[in-house]
Design a protein around this motif. Sequence first.
Motif, PDB file in Angstrom:
ATOM      1  N   ALA A  98       0.838  -1.207   0.000  1.00 32.91           N
ATOM      2  CA  ALA A  98       0.000   0.000   0.000  1.00 32.91           C
ATOM      3  C   ALA A  98       0.872   1.255   0.000  1.00 32.91           C
ATOM      4  CB  ALA A  98      -0.930  -0.005   1.205  1.00 32.91           C
ATOM      5  N   GLU A  99       1.908   1.272   0.818  1.00 36.77           N
ATOM      6  CA  GLU A  99       2.791   2.437   0.872  1.00 36.77           C
ATOM      7  C   GLU A  99       3.545   2.624  -0.444  1.00 36.77           C
ATOM      8  OE1 GLU A  99       5.213   1.874   4.399  1.00 36.77           O
ATOM      9  OE2 GLU A  99       3.663   2.796   5.662  1.00 36.77           O
ATOM     10  N   ARG A 100       4.041   1.539  -0.999  1.00 37.79           N
ATOM     11  CA  ARG A 100       4.815   1.625  -2.242  1.00 37.79           C
ATOM     12  C   ARG A 100       3.944   2.102  -3.412  1.00 37.79           C
ATOM     13  NH1 ARG A 100       6.608  -3.108  -2.089  1.00 37.79           N
ATOM     14  NH2 ARG A 100       5.309  -4.152  -3.624  1.00 37.79           N
ATOM     15  N   LYS A 101       2.734   1.576  -3.515  1.00 37.67           N
ATOM     16  CA  LYS A 101       1.861   1.912  -4.644  1.00 37.67           C
ATOM     17  C   LYS A 101       1.235   3.303  -4.529  1.00 37.67           C
ATOM     18  CE  LYS A 101       2.209  -1.848  -7.087  1.00 37.67           C
ATOM     19  NZ  LYS A 101       2.680  -1.854  -8.448  1.00 37.67           N
ATOM     20  N   THR A 102       1.004   3.762  -3.286  1.00 32.44           N
ATOM     21  CA  THR A 102       0.374   5.074  -3.121  1.00 32.44           C
ATOM     22  C   THR A 102       1.377   6.210  -2.973  1.00 32.44           C
ATOM     23  OG1 THR A 102       0.231   4.907  -0.708  1.00 32.44           O
ATOM     24  CG2 THR A 102      -1.649   4.049  -1.992  1.00 32.44           C
ATOM     25  N   GLY A 103       2.557   5.893  -2.445  1.00 34.71           N
ATOM     26  CA  GLY A 103       3.525   6.949  -2.164  1.00 34.71           C
ATOM     27  C   GLY A 103       3.293   7.602  -0.810  1.00 34.71           C
ATOM     28  N   TYR A 104       2.371   7.062  -0.039  1.00 31.24           N
ATOM     29  CA  TYR A 104       2.049   7.593   1.291  1.00 31.24           C
ATOM     30  C   TYR A 104       2.365   6.543   2.354  1.00 31.24           C
ATOM     31  CZ  TYR A 104      -0.853  11.057  -1.199  1.00 31.24           C
ATOM     32  OH  TYR A 104      -1.314  12.055  -2.018  1.00 31.24           O
ATOM     33  N   VAL A 105       2.465   6.990   3.626  1.00 30.08           N
ATOM     34  CA  VAL A 105       2.682   6.052   4.727  1.00 30.08           C
ATOM     35  C   VAL A 105       1.344   5.648   5.339  1.00 30.08           C
ATOM     36  CG1 VAL A 105       4.986   6.924   5.288  1.00 30.08           C
ATOM     37  CG2 VAL A 105       2.993   7.858   6.466  1.00 30.08           C
ATOM     38  N   VAL A 106       1.281   4.433   5.854  1.00 28.98           N
ATOM     39  CA  VAL A 106       0.070   3.958   6.533  1.00 28.98           C
ATOM     40  C   VAL A 106      -0.276   4.948   7.643  1.00 28.98           C
ATOM     41  CG1 VAL A 106      -0.853   2.128   8.009  1.00 28.98           C
ATOM     42  CG2 VAL A 106       0.441   1.540   5.955  1.00 28.98           C
ATOM     43  N   GLY A 107      -1.543   5.271   7.747  1.00 30.41           N
ATOM     44  CA  GLY A 107      -1.996   6.288   8.701  1.00 30.41           C
ATOM     45  C   GLY A 107      -2.046   7.665   8.069  1.00 30.41           C
ATOM     46  N   GLY A 108      -1.499   7.778   6.863  1.00 33.23           N
ATOM     47  CA  GLY A 108      -1.515   9.040   6.144  1.00 33.23           C
ATOM     48  C   GLY A 108      -1.803   8.825   4.663  1.00 33.23           C
ATOM     49  N   ILE A 109      -2.364   7.663   4.330  1.00 33.21           N
ATOM     50  CA  ILE A 109      -2.665   7.387   2.918  1.00 33.21           C
ATOM     51  C   ILE A 109      -3.891   8.183   2.489  1.00 33.21           C
ATOM     52  CG2 ILE A 109      -3.399   5.631   1.248  1.00 33.21           C
ATOM     53  CD1 ILE A 109      -1.655   3.625   2.730  1.00 33.21           C
ATOM     54  N   SER A 110      -3.694   9.027   1.518  1.00 33.52           N
ATOM     55  CA  SER A 110      -4.794   9.810   0.964  1.00 33.52           C
ATOM     56  C   SER A 110      -5.350   9.086  -0.253  1.00 33.52           C
ATOM     57  CB  SER A 110      -4.300  11.197   0.546  1.00 33.52           C
ATOM     58  OG  SER A 110      -5.360  11.948  -0.025  1.00 33.52           O
ATOM     59  N   PRO A 111      -6.656   9.215  -0.488  1.00 26.29           N
ATOM     60  CA  PRO A 111      -7.213   8.639  -1.709  1.00 26.29           C
ATOM     61  C   PRO A 111      -6.863   9.477  -2.943  1.00 26.29           C
ATOM     62  CG  PRO A 111      -8.934   9.759  -0.483  1.00 26.29           C
ATOM     63  CD  PRO A 111      -7.686   9.805   0.369  1.00 26.29           C
ATOM     64  N   ILE A 112      -6.318  10.664  -2.699  1.00 28.64           N
ATOM     65  CA  ILE A 112      -6.045  11.639  -3.757  1.00 28.64           C
ATOM     66  C   ILE A 112      -4.546  11.701  -4.027  1.00 28.64           C
ATOM     67  CG2 ILE A 112      -6.308  14.080  -4.422  1.00 28.64           C
ATOM     68  CD1 ILE A 112      -8.459  14.133  -2.059  1.00 28.64           C
ATOM     69  N   GLY A 113      -4.176  11.759  -5.290  1.00 26.17           N
ATOM     70  CA  GLY A 113      -2.771  11.955  -5.650  1.00 26.17           C
ATOM     71  C   GLY A 113      -1.892  10.746  -5.416  1.00 26.17           C
ATOM     72  N   GLN A 114      -2.471   9.566  -5.473  1.00 24.74           N
ATOM     73  CA  GLN A 114      -1.677   8.359  -5.275  1.00 24.74           C
ATOM     74  C   GLN A 114      -0.734   8.149  -6.456  1.00 24.74           C
ATOM     75  OE1 GLN A 114      -4.242   5.032  -4.341  1.00 24.74           O
ATOM     76  NE2 GLN A 114      -4.952   5.986  -2.447  1.00 24.74           N
ATOM     77  N   LYS A 115       0.433   7.603  -6.160  1.00 25.29           N
ATOM     78  CA  LYS A 115       1.451   7.360  -7.183  1.00 25.29           C
ATOM     79  C   LYS A 115       0.912   6.449  -8.288  1.00 25.29           C
ATOM     80  CE  LYS A 115       5.212   5.572  -5.493  1.00 25.29           C
ATOM     81  NZ  LYS A 115       6.555   5.222  -5.010  1.00 25.29           N
ATOM     82  N   THR A 116       0.216   5.384  -7.890  1.00 22.95           N
ATOM     83  CA  THR A 116      -0.408   4.469  -8.843  1.00 22.95           C
ATOM     84  C   THR A 116      -1.907   4.483  -8.573  1.00 22.95           C
ATOM     85  OG1 THR A 116       1.564   3.069  -8.772  1.00 22.95           O
ATOM     86  CG2 THR A 116      -0.435   2.099  -9.713  1.00 22.95           C
ATOM     87  N   PRO A 117      -2.703   5.186  -9.385  1.00 26.32           N
ATOM     88  CA  PRO A 117      -4.150   5.232  -9.145  1.00 26.32           C
ATOM     89  C   PRO A 117      -4.775   3.841  -9.224  1.00 26.32           C
ATOM     90  CG  PRO A 117      -3.485   6.895 -10.745  1.00 26.32           C
ATOM     91  CD  PRO A 117      -2.302   5.988 -10.532  1.00 26.32           C
TER      92      PRO A 117
END
Length: 165
Positions: A98-117
């Motif tokens: 999840a962190e690798r695909k979104t570019g965010y850390v767990v607890g801060g994963i946004s649905p917006i602006g993810q690295k891999t939509p």
Amino acid sequence: MAKKTDVSAGTPATVALAAAGIPFTVRAYDHDPRAAAFGLEAAEKLGADPERVFKTLLATVDGVLAVGIVPVAMHLDLKALATAVGGKRAEMADPAVAERKTGYVVGGISPIGQKTPSPTVLDESAILHETILVSGGRRGLDLELAPDDLLAVTGGRYAAIARVR
């Protein structure tokens, strides 16, 4: 709600919203690293009804990542998420994936602006609120925006994907 053009929060989520011309408000709070439930912490510290604060969860549906966005006081119904994205079987995604695909850390994963939509589903309870809060891309930062605007920027859809704890 005024459009927030100062993207000093500096996350991919705020940049994506500003670029899309979507009005939003940055809502920051002091995150406690000892907090066990990040979403409930956000609701409490922002003085927001937990029904308006949504958490972003990633699941693997038939081998493909999908995003489920549900109120922080509820659970993601994996079977409902699978159905909403046209799949059969879902399981929670590995946090490292999840962190690798979104570019965010767990607890801060946004649905917006993810690295891999990924296919995105927002629980239909969001339509009961003029605005909702979602993670802004890091712990201690939420974004307030209209649910329809969230779906517009993520290419998502509504479905009944939340269940009571």
